[in-house]
Design an enzyme around this catalytic site. Structure first.
Site, PDB file in Angstrom:
ATOM      1  N   ASP A  95      45.130  56.739  63.028  1.00  0.00           N
ATOM      2  CA  ASP A  95      45.400  56.750  64.474  1.00  0.00           C
ATOM      3  C   ASP A  95      44.124  56.977  65.280  1.00  0.00           C
ATOM      4  O   ASP A  95      43.156  57.571  64.797  1.00  0.00           O
ATOM      5  CB  ASP A  95      46.472  57.786  64.837  1.00  0.00           C
ATOM      6  CG  ASP A  95      46.050  59.232  64.581  1.00  0.00           C
ATOM      7  OD1 ASP A  95      45.416  59.482  63.537  1.00  0.00           O
ATOM      8  OD2 ASP A  95      46.350  60.095  65.428  1.00  0.00           O
ATOM      9  N   GLU A 161      46.578  62.385  63.103  1.00  0.00           N
ATOM     10  CA  GLU A 161      45.621  63.495  63.182  1.00  0.00           C
ATOM     11  C   GLU A 161      45.324  63.867  64.621  1.00  0.00           C
ATOM     12  O   GLU A 161      45.155  65.042  64.948  1.00  0.00           O
ATOM     13  CB  GLU A 161      44.315  63.116  62.462  1.00  0.00           C
ATOM     14  CG  GLU A 161      43.323  64.262  62.312  1.00  0.00           C
ATOM     15  CD  GLU A 161      42.435  64.514  63.529  1.00  0.00           C
ATOM     16  OE1 GLU A 161      41.871  65.618  63.617  1.00  0.00           O
ATOM     17  OE2 GLU A 161      42.313  63.624  64.399  1.00  0.00           O
TER      18      GLU A 161
HETATM   19 ZN   LIG Z   1      39.173  61.973  63.956  1.00  0.00          ZN
END
Ligand SMILES: [Zn+2]
Length: 435
Positions: A95, A161
């Site tokens: 992501d 994350e």
């Molecule tokens: Zn990162």
């Protein structure tokens, strides 16, 4: 300050012709990956298809796990000679934070444009699609040279994350699939460095966010109650206590080296809310603080200190923890840790200074260390301006390609550590530093 200065000096050095890199298959795969829009929360199916194809091209098994629907965790296995040994986990996240051309990007953020002067532009070029492709290219190269490493190596790719790992790393660490990997060391993201070093994160600072609500009597604006009985008066006392502490910590931070942000606790008052009308004394005023604990701070003592400041500020004040992460232990960075020794050897053979540091923020690695697995954060981007989450995020193609060589060395050294050198219990390479 030093970082800014070095950044200016080194930014001017890239005068290479971009076309020189245009035919490089690793660069092309990197560009293709950048072109897949993987903004957190979006559809990750095209990214899963991309990795499925790349795994097939190298004939390595791929597994995709979903603990929350729409949040795939991708795992590629590069088998070693002895799967009974602790493995090496090369972690990254797919992501990226949002990017919009209207913010002023010179090139489209999901265009993966390679410029004439050899820069690859796009969201994720630094954070951290470069690293995932570098892992893949390094492992492919080792395989092409007919080298089989001693230990299994896993590439794991997380979906979220950037928003904390609640649907990615956190459930994965609790899963039987993760236990089955038998990980001895995890590598995770680091950050670029404007000076000629590669920082290696061995610990993270954890986040505490608190909301303080101060209550008083609502009254007409013409009345004149005692200052300490009003919501604003109580909030002033809270602010005074926390900003006095902030000032002490700020002084410590100015004396700290850039290698250890763990010596101070940062405190920022980021939101103030309250009031209903210009002529009404408010019944409640709220304050929100973002606190990053120093790595030696005892959590119980710090909590007691916060509660004491609140109690001393007056009656009818409530303290709510929005987040209160437990202190994250440190991975040992002395020669007693065979994993650190291996990285150190790779750094010396490459003549690249890899320097252990504690960064001011945190990554997924903090969850890994808390789960008892040692982790290092490293992104091989020396002499590179820090553009994580920035407009016009880019990485020079030369730096990207150099990173593949660096990982080839690091992965080879790590995955070939003899079994007699490592403890079967990886948690022995983790230490608690909080007092
Ligand atoms: Zn990162």
């Amino acid at each position: 300050m030093q970082w800014v200065l070095f950044g200016v000096v080194f930014c001017g050095l890239y005068g290479v012709n971009g076309n020189r890199y245009a035919d490089d298959p690793a660069v092309q795969r990197f560009q293709e990956y950048i072109r897949i829009n993987t903004t957190t929360g979006g559809d990750l199916t095209p990214a899963v298809e991309f990795w499925t194809r790349l795994a097939a091209e190298q004939d390595v098994p791929i597994n995709v796990y979903e603990y929350t629907k729409g949040y795939p965790i991708i795992v590629l296995k590069w088998a070693g000679l002895d799967s009974s040994l602790n493995s090496i986990q090369l972690n990254s996240h797919v992501d990226v934070v949002p990017a919009d051309e209207s913010e002023g990007w010179t090139y489209p953020p999901f265009g993966g444009v390679l410029t004439e002067n050899g820069r690859i532009y796009g969201r994720g070029t630094q954070d951290m699609k470069s690293v995932t492709i570098q892992y893949y290219e390094a492992l492919s190269r080792i395989k092409a040279n007919n080298i089989t490493l001693l230990r299994d190596v896993y590439m794991t790719i997380m979906p979220d994350e950037e928003v904390g790992g609640e649907d990615g790393m956190i459930p994965f660490l609790q899963s039987k699939e993760f236990s089955a990997l038998n990980v001895g060391l995890e590598l995770d993201e680091g950050a670029p460095s404007p000076i000629p070093i590669i920082p290696l994160f061995y610990q993270d600072k954890v986040v505490w966010q608190i909301k303080v609500d101060c209550y008083g009597e609502a009254a007409h604006g013409s009345t004149f109650p005692a200052t300490n009985s009003t919501a604003t008066g109580k909030c002033r006392n809270v602010i005074d206590a926390l900003l006095k502490f902030r000032e002490e910590q700020y002084i410590i931070s100015t004396r700290a080296t850039i290698f250890d942000a763990g010596v101070y606790t940062s405190v920022n008052l980021n939101r103030l809310n309250g009031g209903t009308a210009n002529n009404i004394i408010p019944s409640v005023v709220s304050l929100t603080f973002d606190i990053r604990l120093g790595t030696r701070v005892n959590e119980d003592a710090f909590q007691a200190q916060l509660e004491q400041w609140i109690a001393e500020a007056g009656e009818n004040i409530t303290l709510t923890y929005i987040s209160k992460n437990p202190q994250s232990p440190a991975t040992v960075v002395s020669l007693s840790n065979p994993y650190w020794r291996a990285i150190n050897q790779a750094a010396r053979s490459l003549k690249v200074p890899i320097i252990p540091i504690v960064p001011p923020g945190s990554t997924d690695a903090r969850h890994v260390r808390l789960a008892g697995v040692p982790a290092f954060g490293i992104s091989p981007m020396a002499n590179t301006p820090l553009l994580l989450h920035a407009v016009d995020e880019y990485l020079p193609a030369s730096t990207f390609l150099k990173g593949i060589n660096i990982y080839e060395q690091i992965i080879t050294k790590l995955a070939n550590i003899p079994s007699s050198d490592t403890s079967p219990d990886p948690s022995v390479y983790i230490v608690k530093t909080a007092l």
